[in-house]
Design a protein around this motif. Structure first.
Motif, PDB file in Angstrom:
ATOM      1  N   GLU A 224       0.849  -1.196   0.000  1.00  0.00           N
ATOM      2  CA  GLU A 224       0.000   0.000   0.000  1.00  0.00           C
ATOM      3  C   GLU A 224       0.880   1.241   0.000  1.00  0.00           C
ATOM      4  O   GLU A 224       1.904   1.291   0.686  1.00  0.00           O
ATOM      5  N   TYR A 225       0.470   2.241  -0.800  1.00  0.00           N
ATOM      6  CA  TYR A 225       1.192   3.515  -0.814  1.00  0.00           C
ATOM      7  C   TYR A 225       0.790   4.331   0.411  1.00  0.00           C
ATOM      8  O   TYR A 225      -0.384   4.429   0.754  1.00  0.00           O
ATOM      9  N   SER A 226       1.772   4.954   1.045  1.00  0.00           N
ATOM     10  CA  SER A 226       1.489   5.785   2.214  1.00  0.00           C
ATOM     11  C   SER A 226       1.315   7.249   1.834  1.00  0.00           C
ATOM     12  O   SER A 226       0.737   8.025   2.598  1.00  0.00           O
ATOM     13  N   VAL A 227       1.821   7.621   0.662  1.00  0.00           N
ATOM     14  CA  VAL A 227       1.753   9.006   0.199  1.00  0.00           C
ATOM     15  C   VAL A 227       1.207   9.017  -1.223  1.00  0.00           C
ATOM     16  O   VAL A 227       1.684   8.259  -2.078  1.00  0.00           O
ATOM     17  N   THR A 228       0.241   9.881  -1.486  1.00  0.00           N
ATOM     18  CA  THR A 228      -0.332   9.988  -2.826  1.00  0.00           C
ATOM     19  C   THR A 228       0.732  10.432  -3.824  1.00  0.00           C
ATOM     20  O   THR A 228       1.491  11.363  -3.565  1.00  0.00           O
ATOM     21  N   GLY A 229       0.775   9.746  -4.961  1.00  0.00           N
ATOM     22  CA  GLY A 229       1.693  10.134  -6.027  1.00  0.00           C
ATOM     23  C   GLY A 229       3.068   9.512  -5.952  1.00  0.00           C
ATOM     24  O   GLY A 229       3.920   9.790  -6.799  1.00  0.00           O
ATOM     25  N   THR A 230       3.324   8.676  -4.957  1.00  0.00           N
ATOM     26  CA  THR A 230       4.637   8.034  -4.870  1.00  0.00           C
ATOM     27  C   THR A 230       4.717   6.854  -5.830  1.00  0.00           C
ATOM     28  O   THR A 230       3.722   6.420  -6.419  1.00  0.00           O
ATOM     29  N   SER A 231       5.914   6.338  -5.997  1.00  0.00           N
ATOM     30  CA  SER A 231       6.138   5.146  -6.819  1.00  0.00           C
ATOM     31  C   SER A 231       6.762   4.071  -5.947  1.00  0.00           C
ATOM     32  O   SER A 231       7.231   4.342  -4.830  1.00  0.00           O
ATOM     33  N   GLY A 232       6.769   2.851  -6.452  1.00  0.00           N
ATOM     34  CA  GLY A 232       7.326   1.761  -5.664  1.00  0.00           C
ATOM     35  C   GLY A 232       7.996   0.729  -6.536  1.00  0.00           C
ATOM     36  O   GLY A 232       7.729   0.641  -7.745  1.00  0.00           O
ATOM     37  N   THR A 233       8.857  -0.056  -5.919  1.00  0.00           N
ATOM     38  CA  THR A 233       9.582  -1.103  -6.645  1.00  0.00           C
ATOM     39  C   THR A 233       9.717  -2.334  -5.763  1.00  0.00           C
ATOM     40  O   THR A 233      10.093  -2.222  -4.587  1.00  0.00           O
ATOM     41  N   TRP A 234       9.410  -3.493  -6.351  1.00  0.00           N
ATOM     42  CA  TRP A 234       9.570  -4.770  -5.657  1.00  0.00           C
ATOM     43  C   TRP A 234      10.947  -5.358  -5.965  1.00  0.00           C
ATOM     44  O   TRP A 234      11.476  -5.191  -7.058  1.00  0.00           O
ATOM     45  N   SER A 235      11.497  -6.085  -5.006  1.00  0.00           N
ATOM     46  CA  SER A 235      12.704  -6.879  -5.232  1.00  0.00           C
ATOM     47  C   SER A 235      12.566  -8.176  -4.456  1.00  0.00           C
ATOM     48  O   SER A 235      11.841  -8.249  -3.458  1.00  0.00           O
ATOM     49  N   ALA A 236      13.259  -9.201  -4.948  1.00  0.00           N
ATOM     50  CA  ALA A 236      13.128 -10.529  -4.340  1.00  0.00           C
ATOM     51  C   ALA A 236      14.336 -11.372  -4.723  1.00  0.00           C
ATOM     52  O   ALA A 236      15.164 -10.962  -5.555  1.00  0.00           O
ATOM     53  N   PRO A 237      14.473 -12.581  -4.147  1.00  0.00           N
ATOM     54  CA  PRO A 237      15.599 -13.453  -4.485  1.00  0.00           C
ATOM     55  C   PRO A 237      15.588 -13.843  -5.964  1.00  0.00           C
ATOM     56  O   PRO A 237      14.567 -13.744  -6.657  1.00  0.00           O
ATOM     57  N   ALA A 238      16.723 -14.306  -6.438  1.00  0.00           N
ATOM     58  CA  ALA A 238      16.857 -14.742  -7.835  1.00  0.00           C
ATOM     59  C   ALA A 238      15.868 -15.860  -8.131  1.00  0.00           C
ATOM     60  O   ALA A 238      15.579 -16.708  -7.280  1.00  0.00           O
ATOM     61  N   GLY A 239      15.331 -15.841  -9.338  1.00  0.00           N
ATOM     62  CA  GLY A 239      14.381 -16.865  -9.764  1.00  0.00           C
ATOM     63  C   GLY A 239      12.938 -16.454  -9.635  1.00  0.00           C
ATOM     64  O   GLY A 239      12.054 -17.089 -10.191  1.00  0.00           O
ATOM     65  N   VAL A 240      12.693 -15.375  -8.884  1.00  0.00           N
ATOM     66  CA  VAL A 240      11.329 -14.875  -8.694  1.00  0.00           C
ATOM     67  C   VAL A 240      10.998 -13.910  -9.832  1.00  0.00           C
ATOM     68  O   VAL A 240      11.838 -13.098 -10.228  1.00  0.00           O
TER      69      VAL A 240
END
Length: 255
Positions: free
Chosen positions: A64-80
């Motif tokens: 969930e975004y905490s601030v309107t207009g922000t962006s986000g990026t996911w990261s995870a272990p290799a293979g995902v």
């Protein structure tokens, strides 16, 4: 502002946004001005979602975004793999079952915060209740099997059946009356489960009665067998020289 006469004064804003400030430098009656713009961005508080468990290798993340207009990026272990690493609700696919930690970085114009979430991916069992079976009498043994190591099982049975162990795939069972019964087998891998059914048929064991010992004058005799179970069938047999009017009739003539 802490000191409006200091060129390096500390300052604070009541609200986030852009502010234009004027700096005036004086040399007695001579002066000059310049402006500077200060932008204050809210620091986000990242939320990657709640710890969860899913059946299978796919999961819909729930950041969930905490601030309107922000962006986000996911990261995870290799293979995902992600359907979109910048989508807060991205679909993620993992290469094998187990627990994975996913990191969500929320960015508000360079002001960032990061949170993590753990998701456990469980294999779906494939329930096997065994083969349908028919038995003579009121007792039998079930023949279900587990599809995965470490899973648990549970039988759901109709009225008239009793099990020695309702969690055993091969439990002994007994019926109170003859007939056909459908049983449900549930195999569970924690919150992931599957079901299968099996039909068990219990037939009454007949007690054959061929008639009473008798004596007849001549070479013909009307046999007088009796059925002990309704719907049962019978067959006569005897010496090779004997013939029957109806071999399968309980009351037939013998020659």
């Amino acid at each position: 502002m802490v000191d409006s006469t200091s060129p390096t004064s500390a300052l604070s804003a009541n609200n986030y946004g852009a502010y234009e400030l004027i700096w005036i430098e004086n040399n007695f009656s001579c002066s000059d001005t310049d402006t500077v713009v200060m932008v204050f961005h809210e620091i986000p508080i990242a939320f990657a979602g709640n710890t969860d468990t899913v059946c299978g290798l796919d999961y819909a993340l729930k950041a969930e975004y905490s601030v309107t207009g922000t962006s986000g990026t996911w990261s995870a272990p290799a293979g995902v793999s992600f359907s979109n690493v910048n989508d807060s609700d991205a679909m993620v696919t993992v290469p094998s079952f187990g627990t994975y930690t996913f990191l969500w970085l929320e960015d508000n114009a360079g002001c960032t915060d990061q949170a993590s979430v753990q998701i456990t991916f469980l294999e779906n069992p494939v329930a096997n209740a065994g083969l349908n079976d028919t038995v003579c009498g009121l007792n039998n043994n079930l023949s279900a099997s587990f599809s995965l190591s470490g899973t648990s099982g549970q039988w759901i049975v109709p009225a008239g059946l009793s099990l020695v162990d309702s969690t055993s795939p091969t439990s002994a069972l007994s019926a109170s009356t003859y007939g056909s019964y459908e049983l449900l087998w549930i195999e569970s891998n924690f919150s992931c489960s599957d079901t299968d059914t099996v039909v068990m048929v219990f037939h009454e064991i007949p007690i054959a009665f061929a008639g009473n010992t008798d004596t007849v004058c001549g070479l013909d005799y009307a046999l007088k067998a009796e059925y002990s179970v309704t719907g049962a069938l019978g067959t006569w047999s005897g010496p090779a020289a004997v013939s029957y009017t109806h071999l399968r009739a309980h009351e037939t003539s013998l020659h």
